[in-house]
Design an enzyme around this catalytic site. Sequence first.
Site, mmCIF file in Angstrom:
data_model
loop_
_atom_site.group_PDB
_atom_site.id
_atom_site.type_symbol
_atom_site.label_atom_id
_atom_site.label_comp_id
_atom_site.label_asym_id
_atom_site.label_seq_id
_atom_site.Cartn_x
_atom_site.Cartn_y
_atom_site.Cartn_z
ATOM 1 N N LYS A 1 8.023 -12.721 27.030
ATOM 2 C CA LYS A 1 8.226 -11.714 25.864
ATOM 3 C C LYS A 1 8.411 -10.219 26.251
ATOM 4 O O LYS A 1 9.022 -9.148 25.504
ATOM 5 C CB LYS A 1 7.332 -12.152 24.981
ATOM 6 C CG LYS A 1 7.203 -13.284 24.274
ATOM 7 C CD LYS A 1 5.833 -13.585 23.613
ATOM 8 C CE LYS A 1 5.936 -15.221 23.265
ATOM 9 N NZ LYS A 1 4.631 -15.497 22.615
ATOM 10 N N GLU B 1 1.011 -1.232 0.129
ATOM 11 C CA GLU B 1 -0.116 0.140 0.089
ATOM 12 C C GLU B 1 0.805 1.194 -0.063
ATOM 13 O O GLU B 1 0.514 2.280 -0.639
ATOM 14 C CB GLU B 1 -0.915 0.058 1.105
ATOM 15 C CG GLU B 1 -2.106 -1.004 1.234
ATOM 16 C CD GLU B 1 -3.126 -0.797 -0.012
ATOM 17 O OE1 GLU B 1 -3.280 0.303 -0.320
ATOM 18 O OE2 GLU B 1 -3.511 -1.772 -0.652
ATOM 19 N N HIS C 1 2.921 -10.376 17.347
ATOM 20 C CA HIS C 1 3.508 -11.661 18.013
ATOM 21 C C HIS C 1 4.853 -11.727 17.334
ATOM 22 O O HIS C 1 5.804 -12.111 17.995
ATOM 23 C CB HIS C 1 2.767 -12.926 17.678
ATOM 24 C CG HIS C 1 3.426 -13.975 18.341
ATOM 25 N ND1 HIS C 1 4.063 -15.068 17.741
ATOM 26 C CD2 HIS C 1 3.183 -14.499 19.589
ATOM 27 C CE1 HIS C 1 4.634 -15.862 18.567
ATOM 28 N NE2 HIS C 1 4.056 -15.644 19.699
#
Length: 369
Positions: free
Chosen positions: A329, A137, A288
């Site tokens: 994380k 895009e 993620h």
Amino acid sequence: MEGSLEREAPAGALAAVLKHSSTLPPESTQVRGYDFNRGVNYRALLEAFGTTGFQATNFGRAVQQVNAMIEKKLEPLSQDEDQHADLTQSRRPLTSCTIFLGYTSNLISSGIRETIRYLVQHNMVDVLVTTAGGVEEDLIKCLAPTYLGEFSLRGKELRENGINRIGNLLVPNENYCKFEDWLMPILDQMVMEQNTEGVKWTPSKMIARLGKEINNPESVYYWAQKNHIPVFSPALTDGSLGDMIFFHSYKNPGLVLDIVEDLRLINTQAIFAKCTGMIILGGGVVKHHIANANLMRNGADYAVYINTAQEFDGSDSGARPDEAVSWGKIRVDAQPVKVYADASLVFPLLVAETFAQKMDAFMHEKNED
């Protein structure tokens, strides 16, 4: 006796309604919004979000978290740390905080593209992660514009007229035809270089090549390749780019994209960073992929999520930062923030209160390099 009871409220009701309060800690912040009697001062208005409550307060905390990333990033490295910059396998100089920016494709379709381009143009972030649409895009906008429409426009009528809808944005299908005309010769060249020069293509190498070929300073990826900011897109085939690669495979088969090399590279960016910050707009694979790379260093030091997803369905998109802490994380001593809001509304304000305020410092760093 009856008259006495009528004149006194029931003791149980009084005790329930007028229950005694414990004293809050003296450092507790009082709720207070912006006073427009002060006139219209947008800096002061945004600062007041921090004490307004609800998502305004989460926005204020996000400002603090991003400013902490930036302050850490601008700290000079010791000579010993600087010598280990090559361990990241990146052409970018190592800084005291490596900032990962992730965003979904719809944000590049929107005017958030210009905000992201500003950050990349001025070397304010170090690693980008997006989807196929987040790449194509941007490039397509260099060839033809996207237009404002309405959420309520009917799909059947739009399809009959060759108009694609992204929320309340409209993309004429002709834009993708122009993209195909531009992209196919580049894919031919990539196949030739692979076969004759032994070039091993990866999604990040391909995106850098496309950024170089578009040669347009309005493009995010023009500046990414110019500033050696790697762009990772593990789902690069899931969009118009994938369509074009599919069609091209019949005309000139053989192009290979190695995602394993990119996986090593993004994980290495995290492993050998002095500290890391994550700014993630939206959810899904971009969220993620960044978080999992930071697992390799036992978690990011700073994290800001901006999305509207909820956690009740167990999705990664909706998961709060604390869930990422449980997976290693985000570090256990971090102070991550999630703002439940549309990034198209919030992210420019966040940049205005953080990166844009430090423009002079970033320019000084660039001049020293």
